[in-house]
Structure formats: structure tokens, C-alpha cells
Design an enzyme around this catalytic site. Structure first.
Site, PDB file in Angstrom:
ATOM      1  CD1 TRP A 184      -2.663   1.768   0.425  1.00 43.95           C
ATOM      2  CD2 TRP A 184      -1.321   2.501   2.071  1.00 43.95           C
ATOM      3  NE1 TRP A 184      -2.997   3.083   0.703  1.00 43.95           N
ATOM      4  CE2 TRP A 184      -2.200   3.546   1.701  1.00 43.95           C
ATOM      5  CE3 TRP A 184      -0.382   2.728   3.088  1.00 43.95           C
ATOM      6  CZ2 TRP A 184      -2.166   4.808   2.312  1.00 43.95           C
ATOM      7  CZ3 TRP A 184      -0.345   3.988   3.697  1.00 43.95           C
ATOM      8  CH2 TRP A 184      -1.243   5.015   3.311  1.00 43.95           C
ATOM      9  CD  GLU A 225      -4.639  -1.450   1.946  1.00 43.27           C
ATOM     10  OE1 GLU A 225      -3.500  -1.792   2.326  1.00 43.27           O
ATOM     11  OE2 GLU A 225      -5.515  -1.012   2.713  1.00 43.27           O
ATOM     12  CE  LYS A 227      -6.422   6.084   2.385  1.00 44.78           C
ATOM     13  NZ  LYS A 227      -5.585   6.085   3.575  1.00 44.78           N
ATOM     14  CG  ASP A 258      -8.740  -0.656   4.237  1.00 41.42           C
ATOM     15  OD1 ASP A 258      -9.804  -0.174   4.673  1.00 41.42           O
ATOM     16  OD2 ASP A 258      -7.687  -0.677   4.899  1.00 41.42           O
ATOM     17  CG  HIS A 261      -8.749   2.105   1.571  1.00 42.14           C
ATOM     18  ND1 HIS A 261      -7.483   1.647   1.305  1.00 42.14           N
ATOM     19  CD2 HIS A 261      -8.695   2.622   2.826  1.00 42.14           C
ATOM     20  CE1 HIS A 261      -6.711   1.842   2.351  1.00 42.14           C
ATOM     21  NE2 HIS A 261      -7.423   2.432   3.288  1.00 42.14           N
ATOM     22  CG  HIS A 285      -6.226  -4.247   5.069  1.00 38.26           C
ATOM     23  ND1 HIS A 285      -5.322  -3.233   4.922  1.00 38.26           N
ATOM     24  CD2 HIS A 285      -5.502  -5.380   5.259  1.00 38.26           C
ATOM     25  CE1 HIS A 285      -4.089  -3.727   5.020  1.00 38.26           C
ATOM     26  NE2 HIS A 285      -4.188  -5.034   5.215  1.00 38.26           N
ATOM     27  CG  ASP A 293      -9.239   4.931   5.541  1.00 41.23           C
ATOM     28  OD1 ASP A 293      -9.739   3.934   6.081  1.00 41.23           O
ATOM     29  OD2 ASP A 293      -8.072   4.952   5.100  1.00 41.23           O
ATOM     30  CG  ASP A 295      -7.962   2.844   9.486  1.00 38.24           C
ATOM     31  OD1 ASP A 295      -8.136   1.771   8.909  1.00 38.24           O
ATOM     32  OD2 ASP A 295      -7.467   3.844   8.908  1.00 38.24           O
ATOM     33  CG  ASP A 325      -5.665  -1.374   8.141  1.00 36.30           C
ATOM     34  OD1 ASP A 325      -5.078  -0.951   9.155  1.00 36.30           O
ATOM     35  OD2 ASP A 325      -5.502  -0.873   7.005  1.00 36.30           O
TER      36      ASP A 325
HETATM   37  C1  RNT Z   1      -3.915   2.895   4.786  1.00 31.56           C
HETATM   38  C2  RNT Z   1      -4.041   1.449   4.486  1.00 31.56           C
HETATM   39  C3  RNT Z   1      -2.943   0.572   5.007  1.00 31.56           C
HETATM   40  C4  RNT Z   1      -2.513   0.926   6.419  1.00 31.56           C
HETATM   41  C5  RNT Z   1      -1.598  -0.088   7.058  1.00 31.56           C
HETATM   42  C6  RNT Z   1      -0.915   0.444   8.256  1.00 31.56           C
HETATM   43  O1  RNT Z   1      -5.020   3.607   4.443  1.00 31.56           O
HETATM   44  O2  RNT Z   1      -5.279   0.974   4.902  1.00 31.56           O
HETATM   45  O3  RNT Z   1      -3.313  -0.747   4.907  1.00 31.56           O
HETATM   46  O4  RNT Z   1      -3.599   1.112   7.253  1.00 31.56           O
HETATM   47  O5  RNT Z   1      -0.731  -0.606   6.141  1.00 31.56           O
HETATM   48 ZN    ZN Z   2      -5.593  -1.137   4.835  1.00 30.79          ZN
END
Ligand code: RNT
Ligand code: ZN
Length: 417
Positions: A184, A225, A227, A258, A261, A285, A293, A295, A325
């Protein structure tokens, strides 16, 4: 009533619909979740020259007791793992290398810097996954890495990614289970670009160089990955969904989706079946975006259940690599892991207890009344009784009793740091 008695009653309710609960419980045991190590220290890592977190991601909160070295992080992970039913995996980032106080540039990292992690994983029966770290570094300060106009900077990150895939391969070989090495990058622009193509061309070329180096698929699986935006890359992200979807298809790589994302009303659950029609494997993720985003810790919400249902209905428990994640520094970090991971497993159990075959048949017959009626009724079927039984059977605390253990660990270990 005991947990077992509750379980027996619930089992009968599911058996009425042809759901074999014992079989479900057996199957659930074999589904690994890849637990991200970075919840334990707010994505800081243990580099000798530590840099501030960058890359458009952010951790907020100052709950005491975060892990400050690899031993502490492993100890915290062990605590969380003891509260989570099943055998799982741990997902590492390059910044978690152990270099004995020596400054080792990221493009110079080698398997030997992860020997302690591998030894620990072996002792604990865990698989390991890996990620190169293309943020929190002076060479990522422009917000560009693999797509940077400067060739030297690109080379540095290319070499870091190549080295990372070798570290993933080493994990896989040592532990007898392939590592997922996921790339990523934060690359993007804050404001409207005048040229969207050139950075993407460079990213494509960089990836081609990274993947030109062979690794053994028995031990290492490559993922990319995408985004949609990040802090400081609100207007344009080089590695968008379309970019990586096409790249992965053409080059036989895994797409990693993810859940934070995508656009707010776009759901990952609705993408899984389409992805699986065209590729053998897919990686996730699982996160929880709140307005952005962000998390947040994964909760047992509708989208989590829908993701689990899609994996189960597509008979894809061995084709979808489930990773987590999230990073919340405002609550106890061991609790964050425990809550999020238990929820992921709960969602899978929930999905496996739905009479999916029958519901599919109803849809084929056009019987949408019964489809909706049953899907709604199943939401309140006694799934909690099966979950409690599963936890008991797997030797982990039942219901909220795990919290007592976290509280004790906080007193005895975390608050003394
Ligand atoms: C960031 C991505 C990525 C990170 C990690 C730490 O937006 O989701 O995966 O969160 O690699
Ligand atoms: Zn991620």
C-alpha cells in the site's frame, strides 16, 4: 441454564432449517484471521530513527500502555490471542523489524531482522503476513513514493518492496503457510492534478520492476491495496481501485480491498462475488470508516455481517484472505484487538448459521416475500448461544468475561510501562 444447554436448544432451532451447527463450529475453527500488529503501538513501529506517522493516515487518542518495543508488542498480542477463539495470523509491517539498535534503512531489511518474530510465531502456532512500509519516512515526505518523479526515490522504494517480498517468502517457508505481502502506498495529490496519467504510468513501471523478481507462490502471495483518498491526497490517489484491479488481473496478483477505502455508500460486500468470478484469491482489510477512512475498531454491524455472508455464500472461506486494519489509541489496545477480532469471527459464525442454500433457492424461484421474511427472522435466531459455546469449547472467555483479563493485564503490565 448452562452454556451447553443453551447451545443444545439453539442447535435444534437451526437444525429445523437444515443447518448443521456442529459442522459449522468445526469449520469455523479452520478460518484464520490476520491480526494487524499495528493496533498495539498506534502504527509507530520500532525503527531506531523513528519518524512521525505520515501517509495520510492518523491515530488519535492517548490511552496509556502502548507497546514500545517488539517484546512488549508480542506480549500484548499473546494476551489478545488468548481471548480470541481459533488459530490465527499476525500481520507485520517493515517498521517492526528488530535491528538491535542499529540503523538499517528500509531497502536493506532482511529476513534476519525478523528472526524473533518468526521464532515467536512458531512457538505460538501462528502464521505471519507482511507489508513494506512506504510512509513515515523522509523519502515519503512529498506524498509520493513508487510514483515519485525522482528516479532515486522510486528506486529506494522499489528495492524496499522487493526485499519485503523476500521477507514474506521467508515467513512462508519457515512457518509452512504462505505470507501475504501487501503493498500500500500513500501517493496522491491534495489538489486537482493537471496530469493523472504520468504518476500512474510510473507506479505501473515501479510495480513491474518489483514483481519482475520471482518469489515462490508456495510461500509468498503478493497483494496490492487501493484507496480513494487520504489526508493530503483528497483530490487524487495514484493507486486507485481501477488502477490496481486492472494491474492485479493482468499480472496475476491479489487485490486487497480495505473496507475504509471506498466512497461512503459503496460497499466491499457487494464487490466480493464479482472479484471472485475473475480471480482465484482476494484479500481484505476489514476496518470501520466513520465519516472517513478513520480505522475505528470493527464492530458487528450490518456491513460486517454482509461481508461474512458473501464469503460464506460464495463458498470462499479459503479464497478470501481476511485481515484486519484499524488503530484506535483512545481505548485499551489489547481490548481493541479482542473486540475487533472476536467480531470478525462472530460475523463468520453468524453467516455460516444462515440457511444460505435455501435462501438462494427462494431467490431463483422469485419468492422474494419468503426471502425477506426469513432473512429478517434469522437476525434474531439464537446465534449468541452458539458463539458462547464456541468460545467455551475453544478455551477462551465466554461473553464479556474476557474484559476482566484485559483489566488485570492493564494493571499488572500496561500501566507499569
Ligand atoms: C492505509 C491502508 C494501510 C494501512 C496499514 C498500516 O489507508 O489501509 O493498509 O492502514 O498498512
Ligand atoms: Zn488497509
Amino acid at each position: 441454564m448452562t452454556i451447553k444447554e443453551n447451545f443444545e436448544l439453539a442447535k435444534q432451532a437451526y437444525a429445523k432449517w437444515g443447518v448443521d451447527v456442529e459442522e459449522v463450529v468445526e469449520k469455523l475453527k479452520s478460518v484464520p484471521i490476520s491480526i494487524h500488529c499495528w493496533q498495539g503501538d498506534d502504527v509507530a513501529g520500532f525503527e531506531v530513527n523513528q519518524n512521525e506517522l505520515s501517509g495520510g493516515i492518523d491515530v488519535t487518542g492517548n490511552y496509556p500502555g502502548k507497546a514500545t518495543n517488539a517484546e512488549e508488542l508480542r506480549s500484548d498480542l499473546e494476551k489478545a490471542l488468548s481471548l480470541i477463539p481459533g488459530k490465527h495470523r499476525v500481520n507485520l509491517h517493515a517498521i517492526y523489524a528488530e535491528t538491535n539498535g542499529e540503523v538499517v534503512e528500509r531497502d536493506q531489511l532482511e529476513p534476519k531482522h525478523f528472526e524473533n518474530w518468526v521464532k515467536w510465531a512458531m512457538e505460538n502456532g501462528l502464521g505471519l503476513d507482511y507489508n513494506p512500509t512506504l510512509f513515515s519516512h523522509p523519502k515519503a515526505d512529498d506524498g509520493l513514493t513508487l510514483s515519485h518523479p525522482n528516479e532515486e526515490i522510486r528506486e529506494f522504494w522499489i528495492n524496499h518492496c522487493i526485499g519485503s517480498r523476500k521477507i514474506g517468502e521467508y515467513f512462508g517457508r519457515e512457518l509452512g503457510t504462505p505470507a501475504l505481502t501487501n503493498i500500500w502506498i500513500p501517493d496522491g495529490y491534495k489538489d486537482i492534478p493537471s496530469d493523472r496519467l504520468t504518476p500512474r504510468k510510473r507506479l505501473k513501471e515501479s510495480l513491474d520492476k518489483i514483481f519482475a523478481v520471482e518469489t515462490d507462490k508456495k510461500y509468498n502471495l503478493d497483494a496490492v491495496e487501493s484507496k480513494v483518498f487520504g489526508i493530503g491526497s483528497e483530490s487524487y490517489v495514484v493507486g486507485s481501485h481501477e488502477f490496481y484491479l486492472n494491474y492485479a488481473m493482468k499480472n496475476d496478483k491479489l487485490c486487497l480491498l480495505d473496507t475504509g477505502h471506498y466512497h461512503p455508500t459503496e460497499t466491499v460486500s457487494n464487490k466480493i462475488s464479482s472479484m471472485l468470478l475473475f480471480s482465484e484469491k482476494l484479500a481484505l482489510h476489514v476496518s470501520r470508516p466513520v465519516r472517513w477512512d478513520s480505522d475505528h475498531v470493527v464492530i458487528l454491524d450490518d456491513e460486517l455481517k454482509e461481508i461474512a455472508l458473501e464469503i460464506v455464500r460464495n463458498d470462499a472461506l479459503d479464497r478470501v484472505i481476511i485481515g484486519l486494519d484499524f488503530f484506535d489509541a483512545s481505548i485499551n489496545r489489547v481490548a481493541a484487538w479482542t473486540i475487533g477480532t472476536r467480531n470478525m469471527i462472530k460475523a463468520l459464525l453468524y453467516a455460516m448459521l444462515v440457511p444460505n442454500e435455501y435462501l438462494k433457492q427462494l431467490q431463483e424461484e422469485g419468492n422474494f416475500t419468503e426471502r425477506l421474511a426469513l432473512m429478517e427472522e434469522f437476525k434474531t435466531y439464537p446465534f449468541g448461544a452458539i458463539w458462547d459455546y464456541y468460545c467455551e469449547k475453544m478455551g477462551v472467555p465466554v461473553r464479556e468475561s474476557w474484559l476482566e483479563e484485559v483489566k488485570a493485564y492493564e494493571q499488572e503490565v500496561l500501566l507499569k510501562r
